[in-house]
Scaffold this motif. Structure first.
Motif, PDB file in Angstrom:
ATOM      1  N   GLU A  24       0.947  -1.228   0.066  1.00  0.00           N
ATOM      2  CA  GLU A  24       0.129  -0.110   0.084  1.00  0.00           C
ATOM      3  C   GLU A  24       0.954   1.202   0.001  1.00  0.00           C
ATOM      4  O   GLU A  24       1.787   1.448   0.545  1.00  0.00           O
ATOM      5  N   ASP A  42      -9.887  -1.686   5.646  1.00  0.00           N
ATOM      6  CA  ASP A  42     -10.937  -1.979   4.667  1.00  0.00           C
ATOM      7  C   ASP A  42     -11.627  -3.226   4.858  1.00  0.00           C
ATOM      8  O   ASP A  42     -13.099  -3.162   5.032  1.00  0.00           O
ATOM      9  N   ASP A 244      -2.938   2.841  -3.941  1.00  0.00           N
ATOM     10  CA  ASP A 244      -3.494   2.520  -2.772  1.00  0.00           C
ATOM     11  C   ASP A 244      -4.111   1.002  -2.980  1.00  0.00           C
ATOM     12  O   ASP A 244      -5.276   0.615  -3.155  1.00  0.00           O
ATOM     13  N   ASP A 246      -4.167  -2.029  -1.247  1.00  0.00           N
ATOM     14  CA  ASP A 246      -5.030  -2.852  -0.518  1.00  0.00           C
ATOM     15  C   ASP A 246      -6.546  -2.364  -0.728  1.00  0.00           C
ATOM     16  O   ASP A 246      -7.181  -3.310  -0.737  1.00  0.00           O
ATOM     17  N   THR A 247      -6.687  -1.343  -1.041  1.00  0.00           N
ATOM     18  CA  THR A 247      -8.058  -0.797  -1.100  1.00  0.00           C
ATOM     19  C   THR A 247      -8.648  -1.155  -2.602  1.00  0.00           C
ATOM     20  O   THR A 247      -9.620  -1.655  -2.784  1.00  0.00           O
TER      21      THR A 247
END
Ligand code: RVK
Ligand code: MG
Ligand code: MG
Length: 298
Positions: A24, A42, A244, A246-247
């Protein structure tokens, strides 16, 4: 419909988060092929959304906000965005969930992707009712993200999950019909022509984004889902874009998991997922709740 797609979406979201968590905020185009041992905010928040919808048999903003606070207090180390912890504090001090509290932190409210990353359960719960799906996506977003582009990002992501549940063949067309904001509509317009240029990652990131803003990550997740011919391929691609991760991984995983179902997810990825049994159980309970209400039993 069996529970596979419901479970697949929740597990898929958590796996995408765990895969992307390893890089990330880093840039450059590098593949990661094994999820890390822990998920991040998340998934913690996605779990709270699912729990609240199940326990209340639908949306209850005060209840959902309480579960966000509880989850944060138990595990504040999950790597939350800048805004939400301050909002949780306000809620604890008695402020109400629908006061657009994020507007005290950001002009016009937050358009971060923090409400889109957790919205998959709303897409599952209202997969057959686009109006209700939009309304609950926006209301659940508003607890922390009341900027119109934050709410629209959440609604669009939930819509993508619902289309995946139904294996909608005119996926992009339906998404375009659903979208109400220009910035998202324009990005959906370029998705199709970018599909055969997916290896040109620089261009994909330039045109769609890979950032923390909802409009720079929700279309990217939708693109990654479409760019893969399997769950695994879509997820590795999503995380390879950097930013970004992980998202974008979580959102791609929620859509791809809904489309391919839990059996479409590599067994070795499932085995190592933190809290796997609990998340699978939530998917099952969510499926039971939705199916029962469709039969008019509740
Ligand atoms: C750490 C200007 C704005 C804005 C506005 C920008 C976790 C700010 C998850 C802000 C996700 C950032 C991520 C994030 C989710 C938002 N004007 N800038 N009106 N609204 N921003 O604080 O929950 O990773 O730079 O609401 O959306 O894995 O810091 O947090 O990647 O977006 O956090 O918005 O973050 P926040 P969030
Ligand atoms: Mg995170
Ligand atoms: Mg993130």
């Amino acid at each position: 419909m069996g529970p596979s797609k419901f479970i697949g979406s929740l597990i898929g979201s958590a796996i995408g988060d765990s895969l992307g968590a390893q890089r990330e905020g880093t840039y450059g185009f590098r593949e990661v092929t094994e999820p890390g041992p822990v998920y991040t905010d998340d998934t913690a928040m996605m779990i709270a959304v699912a729990e609240s919808l199940i326990e209340c048999n639908g949306f209850d903003g005060a209840h959902m906000a309480r579960l966000f606070v509880r989850s944060f207090e138990r595990e504040p180390w999950r790597g939350y965005g800048a805004g939400p912890p301050g909002i949780f504090k306000m809620i604890k001090s008695g402020r109400k969930w629908d006061e657009n509290l994020d507007r005290e932190l950001y002009d016009g409210g937050s358009f971060g992707n923090g409400s889109a990353m957790r919205v998959a359960p709303v897409g599952l719960f209202y997969y057959n009712d686009p109006e209700k799906l939009r309304e609950v996506s926006c209301q659940s977003s508003r607890i922390t993200h009341s900027h119109p582009l934050g709410m629209e990002g959440a609604a669009l992501q939930a819509c993508a999950v619902s289309l995946a549940i139904r294996e909608e063949q005119n996926f992009l067309e339906k998404l375009k019909e659903f979208t109400r904001a220009d910035i998202y509509r324009k990005k959906i317009d370029v998705l199709e022509k970018l599909l055969d240029k997916k290896e040109d990652r620089e261009r994909v990131v330039r045109e769609l984004g890979n950032g923390i803003e909802a409009f720079n990550s929700v279309p990217t997740a939708i693109f990654s889902f479409l760019a893969g011919s399997s769950f695994k391929e879509a997820l590795i691609y999503a995380v390879s874009l950097g930013g970004d991760t992980d998202t974008i991984g979580a959102m791609t995983g929620a859509i791809a998991g809904a489309w391919w179902g839990v059996d479409g997810i590599p067994p070795e990825w499932k085995e190592n997922l933190e809290n796997r049994n609990y998340i699978e159980g939530l998917g099952m309970r969510m499926w039971e709740t939705v199916m029962s209400s469709q039969k008019g039993l509740f």
